[in-house]
Write an enzyme that holds these catalytic residues in place. Structure first.
Site, PDB file in Angstrom:
ATOM      1  CE  LYS A  22      14.522   4.002   6.941  1.00  0.00           C
ATOM      2  NZ  LYS A  22      13.866   3.365   8.103  1.00  0.00           N
ATOM      3  CG  PHE A  33       9.663   3.706  12.657  1.00  0.00           C
ATOM      4  CD1 PHE A  33       8.577   4.094  11.907  1.00  0.00           C
ATOM      5  CD2 PHE A  33       9.718   2.413  13.133  1.00  0.00           C
ATOM      6  CE1 PHE A  33       7.543   3.216  11.634  1.00  0.00           C
ATOM      7  CE2 PHE A  33       8.685   1.516  12.870  1.00  0.00           C
ATOM      8  CZ  PHE A  33       7.597   1.918  12.114  1.00  0.00           C
ATOM      9  CE  LYS A  88      -3.459  -2.179   2.926  1.00  0.00           C
ATOM     10  NZ  LYS A  88      -3.992  -2.211   4.282  1.00  0.00           N
ATOM     11  N   GLY A  89       2.069   1.113   0.460  1.00  0.00           N
ATOM     12  CA  GLY A  89       2.930   2.270   0.700  1.00  0.00           C
ATOM     13  C   GLY A  89       3.200   3.162  -0.486  1.00  0.00           C
ATOM     14  CD  GLU A 129       8.355  -1.064  -2.469  1.00  0.00           C
ATOM     15  OE1 GLU A 129       7.615  -0.250  -1.877  1.00  0.00           O
ATOM     16  OE2 GLU A 129       8.448  -2.235  -2.120  1.00  0.00           O
ATOM     17  CG  ASP A 130       6.699   2.733   0.705  1.00  0.00           C
ATOM     18  OD1 ASP A 130       7.379   1.752   0.327  1.00  0.00           O
ATOM     19  OD2 ASP A 130       5.962   2.676   1.714  1.00  0.00           O
ATOM     20  CG  ASP A 156       2.201   1.564   7.400  1.00  0.00           C
ATOM     21  OD1 ASP A 156       1.584   0.762   8.125  1.00  0.00           O
ATOM     22  OD2 ASP A 156       3.112   1.194   6.621  1.00  0.00           O
ATOM     23  CG  ASP A 173      14.106  -1.180   5.567  1.00  0.00           C
ATOM     24  OD1 ASP A 173      15.110  -0.518   5.852  1.00  0.00           O
ATOM     25  OD2 ASP A 173      13.425  -1.776   6.424  1.00  0.00           O
ATOM     26  NE  ARG A 189      -0.618   2.440   4.613  1.00  0.00           N
ATOM     27  CZ  ARG A 189       0.414   1.632   4.379  1.00  0.00           C
ATOM     28  NH1 ARG A 189       1.451   2.083   3.704  1.00  0.00           N
ATOM     29  NH2 ARG A 189       0.421   0.395   4.835  1.00  0.00           N
TER      30      ARG A 189
END
Length: 179
Positions: A130, A151, A42-43, A98-99, A158, A102, A164
């Site tokens: 990241k 974070f 969802k990101g 992608e948001d 989210d 990671d 979000r």
């Protein structure tokens, strides 16, 4: 909600400017190709919508839902496809949206999965990355911002399905997620 944000890392205007820059590069790179933009749910929804509005060439849009986190904030290493493409991948130039990148575990799986479906090419655009958190070496062709290992929430990111809709990317206060 905003009281839970320690500080703004990337403002709404910084994000809009970066998206415009990324969309221009993407439009130039994919001119004359059959571009299929694939948002990872969802990101990526907010970033993908803004990016697509700024891409100036014809493109198709689709979404996939995948999970390697379950209900945790740490990846399990096992990737599950929860929603597959509605479009055919064969012969398309696919741009995964992608948001944040990671660990790289999910994207590594998606890259291999889509390449196996005979896409012409598969590349990644991510609002954030990241690198310090990588478990898998992933080549992200288009990167908005390289972020610190904190974070982050907002602009699609989210914590427990909240934040979000914050219009910037911010650092979530430690006491919020360490309850």
């Amino acid at each position: 909600m905003l009281q839970d944000i320690e500080r703004v890392l990337y403002s709404e205007q910084q994000i809009k400017d970066k998206i415009s820059e990324l969309a221009k590069r993407i439009s130039n790179d994919y001119e004359g190709k059959e571009l299929l933009v694939v948002g990872v749910l969802k990101g990526s929804v907010i970033f993908a919508a803004e990016l697509i509005k700024n891409i100036t060439i014809p493109c198709e849009i689709d979404f996939m839902a995948v999970s390697s986190y379950g209900n945790s904030s740490e990846t399990t290493g096992v990737v599950r496809i929860l929603k597959d493409l509605d479009h055919e991948a064969c012969g398309k130039d696919i741009l995964i949206v992608e948001d944040i990148v990671d660990s790289g575990v999910t994207l590594d799986y998606l890259l291999n999965y889509l390449r196996a479906r005979k896409a012409n090419s598969v590349e990644i655009v991510s609002l954030l990355t990241k690198p310090s958190r990588r478990k898998v070496d992933i080549d992200v062709k288009y990167v908005g911002f390289e972020s610190p290992d904190e974070f982050l929430v907002g602009y699609g990111l989210d914590y427990a399905e909240k934040y979000r809709n914050v219009p910037f990317v911010g650092v979530l206060k430690r006491e919020v997620y360490e309850k």
